[in-house]
Design a protein around this motif. Structure first.
Motif, short mmCIF file in Angstrom:
data_model
loop_
_atom_site.label_atom_id
_atom_site.label_comp_id
_atom_site.label_asym_id
_atom_site.label_seq_id
_atom_site.Cartn_x
_atom_site.Cartn_y
_atom_site.Cartn_z
N LEU A 38 0.84 -1.20 0.00
CA LEU A 38 0.00 0.00 0.00
C LEU A 38 0.87 1.25 0.00
O LEU A 38 1.93 1.26 0.63
N PRO A 39 0.45 2.32 -0.66
CA PRO A 39 1.25 3.55 -0.64
C PRO A 39 0.86 4.42 0.55
O PRO A 39 -0.32 4.69 0.76
N SER A 40 1.83 4.87 1.30
CA SER A 40 1.51 5.72 2.47
C SER A 40 0.75 6.96 2.00
O SER A 40 -0.18 7.42 2.66
N TRP A 41 1.13 7.47 0.80
CA TRP A 41 0.50 8.70 0.32
C TRP A 41 -0.95 8.50 -0.10
O TRP A 41 -1.70 9.47 -0.26
N GLY A 42 -1.37 7.27 -0.23
CA GLY A 42 -2.75 6.98 -0.60
C GLY A 42 -3.72 7.21 0.56
O GLY A 42 -4.93 7.18 0.36
N PHE A 43 -3.18 7.42 1.77
CA PHE A 43 -4.07 7.64 2.92
C PHE A 43 -4.15 9.11 3.31
O PHE A 43 -4.90 9.48 4.20
N ALA A 44 -3.34 9.93 2.64
CA ALA A 44 -3.30 11.36 2.98
C ALA A 44 -4.14 12.16 1.99
O ALA A 44 -4.46 11.68 0.90
N ASP A 45 -4.45 13.37 2.36
CA ASP A 45 -5.15 14.25 1.42
C ASP A 45 -4.22 14.59 0.27
O ASP A 45 -3.11 15.07 0.47
N THR A 46 -4.67 14.32 -0.94
CA THR A 46 -3.90 14.74 -2.11
C THR A 46 -4.89 15.50 -3.00
O THR A 46 -6.09 15.49 -2.75
N GLY A 47 -4.36 16.14 -4.01
CA GLY A 47 -5.29 16.97 -4.76
C GLY A 47 -5.09 16.92 -6.26
O GLY A 47 -4.40 16.05 -6.78
N THR A 48 -5.71 17.82 -6.92
CA THR A 48 -5.52 18.01 -8.35
C THR A 48 -4.74 19.31 -8.53
O THR A 48 -4.42 19.98 -7.56
N ARG A 49 -4.48 19.67 -9.78
CA ARG A 49 -3.79 20.93 -10.02
C ARG A 49 -4.63 22.11 -9.57
O ARG A 49 -4.15 23.22 -9.45
N VAL B 167 0.38 -0.61 -4.95
CA VAL B 167 -0.71 0.27 -5.39
C VAL B 167 -0.14 1.69 -5.42
O VAL B 167 0.62 2.07 -4.54
N ASP B 168 -0.42 2.43 -6.47
CA ASP B 168 -0.02 3.85 -6.50
C ASP B 168 -1.21 4.63 -7.05
O ASP B 168 -1.32 4.86 -8.24
N GLN B 169 -2.08 4.98 -6.15
CA GLN B 169 -3.26 5.73 -6.59
C GLN B 169 -3.69 6.61 -5.44
O GLN B 169 -3.34 6.40 -4.30
N SER B 170 -4.44 7.59 -5.76
CA SER B 170 -4.89 8.47 -4.71
C SER B 170 -6.10 9.23 -5.21
O SER B 170 -5.98 10.33 -5.72
N HIS B 171 -7.21 8.62 -5.07
CA HIS B 171 -8.42 9.31 -5.47
C HIS B 171 -8.80 10.25 -4.35
O HIS B 171 -8.80 9.86 -3.19
N ASN B 172 -9.11 11.48 -4.67
CA ASN B 172 -9.32 12.42 -3.57
C ASN B 172 -10.78 12.60 -3.16
O ASN B 172 -11.08 13.43 -2.33
N LEU B 173 -11.67 11.78 -3.70
CA LEU B 173 -13.07 11.91 -3.29
C LEU B 173 -13.59 10.71 -2.50
O LEU B 173 -14.40 10.86 -1.60
N LYS B 174 -13.09 9.50 -2.84
CA LYS B 174 -13.53 8.34 -2.07
C LYS B 174 -12.82 8.32 -0.71
O LYS B 174 -11.70 8.83 -0.61
N ASN B 175 -13.43 7.67 0.26
CA ASN B 175 -12.72 7.47 1.51
C ASN B 175 -11.48 6.60 1.23
O ASN B 175 -11.56 5.58 0.56
#
Ligand code: RM4
Ligand code: MN
Ligand code: MN
Length: 394
Positions: A20-31, A290-298
């Motif tokens: 799992l990517p640690s960054w996948g649990f943090a708030d990330t955004g779009t441009r 996994v390297d993904q980070s959708h910013n709308l789903k939990n």
């Protein structure tokens, strides 16, 4: 489903580990901005806690990939990370250096025209090798944002040489049991040329770097219509496939949930891997990340959804009738060969997976079990009202 398929699926799932990517649990955004979630992890400890939940309910995610700058900043020691791992039941996985966020990297890192910047990037990579070694992490996972935005502004050949030299020096610092994974991406953040733009460039650079270097395939890092499973097949046949970054996309590097747009593509990738293993009798040594980070789903729910999808598609690939496929290919029975893949893909493997989970002492439906656990409600209270952390996508 025949009992032999159920058994094949159980054996396949026993070996499938997903990082799992640690960054996948943090708030990330779009441009264009960031929509924050009250339950998103803001500290490394919270990322470990959340990853620990995914592992607790799925049983197949024992490691977390870390981004050095975001998770192991100056002052954080390997012992601190180890302690978090023990507390939350997941260990540090691949170490991802970050040579793309600091202001000095505006024109690149290892490929920067200025020697002092190349030196700073190399030093960060060497520090990352040391951190990986201290943490007992095998893989150093390298992604470079290096590139240029306008024709004529960069010496592409000189930059290739600098990249090769930097990777060789980094490789020379690795312990014999460590690996270097070289990731490629065709564009973004640079929009004219990217220094490591495709798998051929990664392959050449990995070969320059040394024998412990391999290629990392991020499913979102290709042009539309590119045949990713062919790349996978070629890298397998060269013993150069080191790992995956899984995500899905519709347009570019969208980082959408794995299998959400094109599950058949994921199936074809897994099928190539299983076919290779069937033909050679070898186990492909591949880090599935996994390297993904959708910013709308939990975030935690999305990771559980992702892992369940990965298991489902992998199970389908495992039950491809490879002896029959090999025969059909040799006898040039095109429809039969194609249908062998399609039959496996259309098989409902979920009852077998539920059975496997029961046998492991896991809940049959990890997502429902996680939701019933009350974890999100608890952390929503604990984490409410705090400032968002710095980790972000460019
Ligand atoms: C890149 C690439 C890297 C990831 C960064 C945050 O597009 O996929 O693997 O670490 O994003
Ligand atoms: Mn990636
Ligand atoms: Mn990416």
């Amino acid at each position: 489903m025949p009992a032999s398929d159920t058994e094949t699926i159980a054996t396949a799932l026993n070996t499938l580990k997903i990082e799992l990517p640690s960054w996948g649990f943090a708030d990330t955004g779009t441009r264009f901005g960031k929509f924050v979630q009250p339950t998103a992890a803001k500290t490394t400890e919270e990322k470990f806690a959340d990853a620990g939940q995914v592992h607790l309910f799925t049983g197949c995610c024992p490691t977390v990939a870390l981004h050095v700058l975001w998770d192991v900043p100056a002052g954080v020691t390997a012992a601190d990370i180890d302690a978090l791992g023990k507390k939350y039941g997941v260990k540090a996985g691949a170490i991802n250096p970050n040579v793309f966020q600091d202001q000095i990297y505006k024109h690149g890192s290892l490929c920067n025209e200025q020697e002092s910047v190349r030196q700073a990037a190399l030093q960060h990579l060497l520090d990352s090798v040391r951190i990986a070694r201290e943490l007992g992490s095998r893989d150093l996972s390298l992604w470079f944002a290096d590139g240029s935005n306008f024709p004529g502004t960069a010496n592409i050949r000189a930059r290739k040489q600098w990249m090769a030299e930097g990777l060789r020096k980094t490789h020379a610092a690795m312990a014999p049991n460590q690996r270097m994974l070289v990731e490629y991406k065709p564009f973004e953040p640079a929009f004219y040329h990217t220094d490591i733009a495709d798998w051929g460039m990664s392959l050449l650079l990995a070969r320059y770097a040394g024998p412990q270097a391999r290629v990392l395939v991020d499913t979102g890092h290709h042009y539309q219509a590119q045949n990713i499973e062919q790349i996978v097949a070629w890298l397998l046949s060269e013993d150069m496939l080191g790992g995956f970054h899984f995500n899905d996309r519709r347009y570019a590097d969208d980082d959408l949930t794995m299998g959400s747009i094109d599950p058949y593509q994921l199936f074809r990738i897994f099928a190539e891997i299983r076919f290779f293993e069937f033909e050679t009798g070898k186990t492909a040594d591949i880090a599935y990340m996994v390297d993904q980070s959708h910013n709308l789903k939990n975030k935690i729910e999305e990771m559980i959804q992702t892992v369940m999808t990965a298991q489902e598609i992998y199970a389908k690939a495992a039950i491809v009738d490879f002896p029959a496929l090999a025969r059909a290919q040799n006898e040039q029975r095109l429809i039969d060969a194609e249908n062998i893949l399609k039959d496996a893909f259309s098989t409902d493997v979920r009852p077998a997976i539920r059975g496997w989970r029961r046998a492991q002492g896991l809940a049959e439906d990890p997502l429902a079990a996680f939701r019933a656990s009350g974890y999100l409600e608890r952390v929503a209270k604990e984490r409410a009202g705090r400032a968002s952390a710095g980790s972000s996508y460019a």
